[in-house]
Design an enzyme around this catalytic site. Structure first.
Site, PDB file in Angstrom:
ATOM      1  N   CYS A 380       0.822  -1.194   0.000  1.00 51.08           N
ATOM      2  CA  CYS A 380       0.000   0.000   0.000  1.00 51.08           C
ATOM      3  C   CYS A 380       0.870   1.264   0.000  1.00 51.08           C
ATOM      4  O   CYS A 380       1.438   1.602  -1.026  1.00 51.08           O
ATOM      5  CB  CYS A 380      -0.993  -0.061   1.157  1.00 51.08           C
ATOM      6  SG  CYS A 380      -2.442   0.943   0.836  1.00 51.08           S
ATOM      7  N   HIS A 514      -3.707  -4.966   0.769  1.00 50.99           N
ATOM      8  CA  HIS A 514      -3.110  -5.523   1.985  1.00 50.99           C
ATOM      9  C   HIS A 514      -3.203  -7.048   1.987  1.00 50.99           C
ATOM     10  O   HIS A 514      -4.135  -7.606   2.581  1.00 50.99           O
ATOM     11  CB  HIS A 514      -3.808  -4.948   3.222  1.00 50.99           C
ATOM     12  CG  HIS A 514      -3.525  -3.506   3.437  1.00 50.99           C
ATOM     13  ND1 HIS A 514      -2.441  -3.056   4.164  1.00 50.99           N
ATOM     14  CD2 HIS A 514      -4.155  -2.399   2.977  1.00 50.99           C
ATOM     15  CE1 HIS A 514      -2.429  -1.731   4.164  1.00 50.99           C
ATOM     16  NE2 HIS A 514      -3.458  -1.305   3.448  1.00 50.99           N
ATOM     17  N   GLU A 516      -1.605  -9.113   3.624  1.00 55.86           N
ATOM     18  CA  GLU A 516      -1.428  -9.710   4.954  1.00 55.86           C
ATOM     19  C   GLU A 516      -2.764 -10.062   5.605  1.00 55.86           C
ATOM     20  O   GLU A 516      -2.838 -10.938   6.462  1.00 55.86           O
ATOM     21  CB  GLU A 516      -0.602  -8.777   5.861  1.00 55.86           C
ATOM     22  CG  GLU A 516      -1.286  -7.481   6.312  1.00 55.86           C
ATOM     23  CD  GLU A 516      -1.133  -6.322   5.331  1.00 55.86           C
ATOM     24  OE1 GLU A 516      -0.921  -6.587   4.139  1.00 55.86           O
ATOM     25  OE2 GLU A 516      -1.244  -5.155   5.768  1.00 55.86           O
TER      26      GLU A 516
HETATM   27  N1  GLN Z   1      -1.748   6.773   2.907  1.00 57.36           N
HETATM   28  C1  GLN Z   1      -1.906   6.009   1.710  1.00 57.36           C
HETATM   29  C2  GLN Z   1      -3.274   6.214   1.083  1.00 57.36           C
HETATM   30  O1  GLN Z   1      -4.178   6.650   1.739  1.00 57.36           O
HETATM   31  C3  GLN Z   1      -1.659   4.528   1.968  1.00 57.36           C
HETATM   32  C4  GLN Z   1      -2.648   3.909   2.867  1.00 57.36           C
HETATM   33  C5  GLN Z   1      -2.197   2.574   3.415  1.00 57.36           C
HETATM   34  O2  GLN Z   1      -1.020   2.253   3.397  1.00 57.36           O
HETATM   35  N2  GLN Z   1      -3.130   1.800   3.935  1.00 57.36           N
HETATM   36  O3  GLN Z   1      -3.462   5.891  -0.067  1.00 57.36           O
END
Ligand code: GLN
Length: 547
Positions: A380, A514, A516
């Site tokens: 992410c 994600h 994970e």
């Molecule tokens: N801050 C980034 C976004 O909002 C990544 C978010 C995250 O890593 N969950 O896109």
């Protein structure tokens, strides 16, 4: 008919109510029963989505896009039952519903009160969505005696009275501390906690007592007598080396039988813990070890990256190695001139994150992994920072940045303003509310032929869970591809980049989702297995694996 197991805690927080619930769920499953676990959180936030990870730990995201308590992650990892938006409730959600009903006039002029209106909402949450479920486990957050928790305790008390006999049981988790000055364990805190519970009308059927050593028979008897709980239902839960040994341990100490008996069941199928034994065996007897550097900014609190650390362990299970995690604080990384923090590391992982602080360290981590051919996994925010690194250092777009950090003339990462969810267009702008407005939950991605990720997943379409507000800016994709950053996973409409991988690098993958969250100990996520495999290979090259 669904039977209900209410799990409460006392004496102290962080005793592992979530894990106990998850392990009990797994134990009941191992006897062939269908289970569901729900979490009731007494705090006033509508969901943990807007809370600082330091306060609350990881925010767990469900397939249907709910931002929930991290305990739901334990439930999924232990039972493999996907959680949903209907499995976590908070006081904030309950009040939101009640106030909206009140404004609509649904209460027909009556005074709206905690009893019965709040308690009715709680009971409805517990009793709904339990089709084909044998046992619904309901964990109440916090500890007995908390003011916020009172309506929840009252609701489960009422339910035990309203449902037929043997349809509910109460499990209370307490601490039996060892006092070194006295040289013995103490049962008094447990007695007090049960007294507190009984003062609000709940008599526990089962006590699970956390302790760091064996509790003697006489102490178990003492707890039984003073707390009015059958001796066989006072279950000790001694600290273990791996959380995946908890189901087996609790079974050995009689937990599931005590629960089944309390629910009026005296004959039931034998349990089969083969898959758990295999997982524990793998964890306890690895053939080597590998060190992964995790570059983040909430590393002082392990809970902030709960699923991530578990998924790394799962990656170790599938490769028969112990995964050692070296926490690399981004702030420190930015100041560490010689970058000695990376010494001894065979893989670098940059997890999800928010905000400008620490971002330069993460961008540097990507550059370091890229240049030194160290396996790199960007998740992410980690993927976004890798894209910034490539734009700045390979494309020479020196001002490349994310618009999350403020105005920039080279926004390689930009605000996500439009996307499709369940065939409906979602729109956002800078003025949108903060809570629950990210791109949340499961979305598909189509993987390019010939890509490393397609080979790793062994499939051309995958569904993964998302939680982000920003996204790689499509107008830079051609440039980034030109210098070797391949966009190998895209949303089905081809508009949203989901996965990148770097050419001419042993393992450099960034994902906008994600992974994970979907990894299980007995079914490790393929990306984590592959990342650990590549890291093991790297460490063998540098001669670090002990055989
Ligand atoms: N801050 C980034 C976004 O909002 C990544 C978010 C995250 O890593 N969950 O896109």
């Amino acid at each position: 008919m669904t039977q209900y197991i209410f799990i409460t805690g006392g004496v102290a927080s962080s005793l592992g109510k979530g894990l106990t619930s998850a392990a009990l769920g797994a134990l009941l499953q191992s006897r062939g029963f269908n289970v569901k676990i729900k979490k009731l959180d007494p705090y006033l936030n509508v969901d943990p989505g807007t809370m600082n990870p330091f306060q609350h730990g990881e925010v767990f995201v469900t397939d249907d896009g709910a931002e929930t308590d991290l305990d739901l992650g334990h439930y999924e990892r232990f039972t493999n039952v996907p959680s949903s938006i209907n499995d976590n409730i908070t006081t904030g959600q309950i009040y939101k519903r009640i106030i909206s009903k009140e404004r609509k006039g649904d209460y027909l002029g009556r005074t709206v009160q905690i009893i019965p209106h709040v308690t009715d909402e709680i009971k409805e949450f517990i009793l709904s969505n339990n089709d084909n479920i044998d046992f619904c486990l309901c964990e109440i957050g916090g500890t007995v005696g908390d003011i916020e928790g009172l309506p929840f305790f009252e609701a489960i008390r009422q339910l035990s009275n309203e449902l037929k006999k043997n349809m509910t049981c109460f499990l209370h988790l307490t601490l039996v501390p060892y006092i070194s000055a006295a040289g013995e364990v103490k049962t008094k805190p447990t007695q007090h906690s049960v007294k507190e519970l009984r003062s609000i009308g709940i008599q526990p059927d089962i006590l699970v007592c956390r302790c760091d050593r064996e509790i003697s028979k006489s102490d178990i008897r003492k707890i039984s007598v003073f707390c009015n709980v059958n001796e066989d239902s006072v279950i000790q839960a001694i600290d273990v080396d791996t959380i995946y040994a908890v189901p087996k341990d609790l079974k050995t100490n009689g937990l599931d039988v005590a629960v089944l008996n309390a629910l009026g069941k005296n004959s039931f199928p034998k349990s089969n813990l083969r898959k758990w034994n295999k997982v524990v065996e793998r964890i306890r007897k690895p053939i080597g070890e590998v060190t992964i550097g995790v570059v983040g900014k909430y590393l002082d609190l392990n809970d902030a990256y709960k699923s991530l650390f578990e998924a790394l362990t799962h990656g170790g299970i599938s490769n028969n190695v112990k995964v050692k995690i070296k926490n690399i604080d981004t702030d420190k990384l930015e100041k560490d001139k010689n970058k000695t923090v990376f010494n001894g590391i065979s893989g670098i992982l940059v997890p999800g994150g928010f905000g400008k602080r620490g971002s330069e360290g993460k961008i540097f981590a990507s550059k370091y992994a890229r240049e030194n051919k160290i396996p790199f996994f960007g998740i992410c925010f980690g993927m976004q920072m890798a894209v910034v690194d490539v734009a700045r250092n390979l494309l020479e777009y020196k001002s490349a940045s994310s618009s999350e950090f403020g105005k920039t003339d080279t926004p390689v990462i930009g605000l996500l303003t439009e996307w499709i969810k369940d065939e409906e267009i979602q729109k956002r702008d800078l003025q949108s509310e903060y809570g629950g407005t990210m791109r949340l939950g499961s979305y598909p991605a189509i993987l390019k032929k010939g890509s490393k990720v397609r080979n790793i997943y062994g499939s051309k379409k995958v569904n993964e869970r998302h939680r982000h507000r920003y996204e790689v800016n499509m107008s830079f994709i051609d440039d980034l591809e030109r210098v070797g950053l391949r966009f190998v996973g895209m949303s089905p409409d081809g508009l949203l980049p989901e996965i990148v991988e770097l050419k001419n690098h042993p393992w450099f993958i960034g994902v906008q989702f994600h992974p994970e969250l979907k990894s299980r100990p007995f079914n490790p996520h393929p990306l984590f297995s592959s990342f650990i495999k590549a890291s093991v290979k790297k460490s063998k090259i540098s001669g670090k694996v002990k055989k």
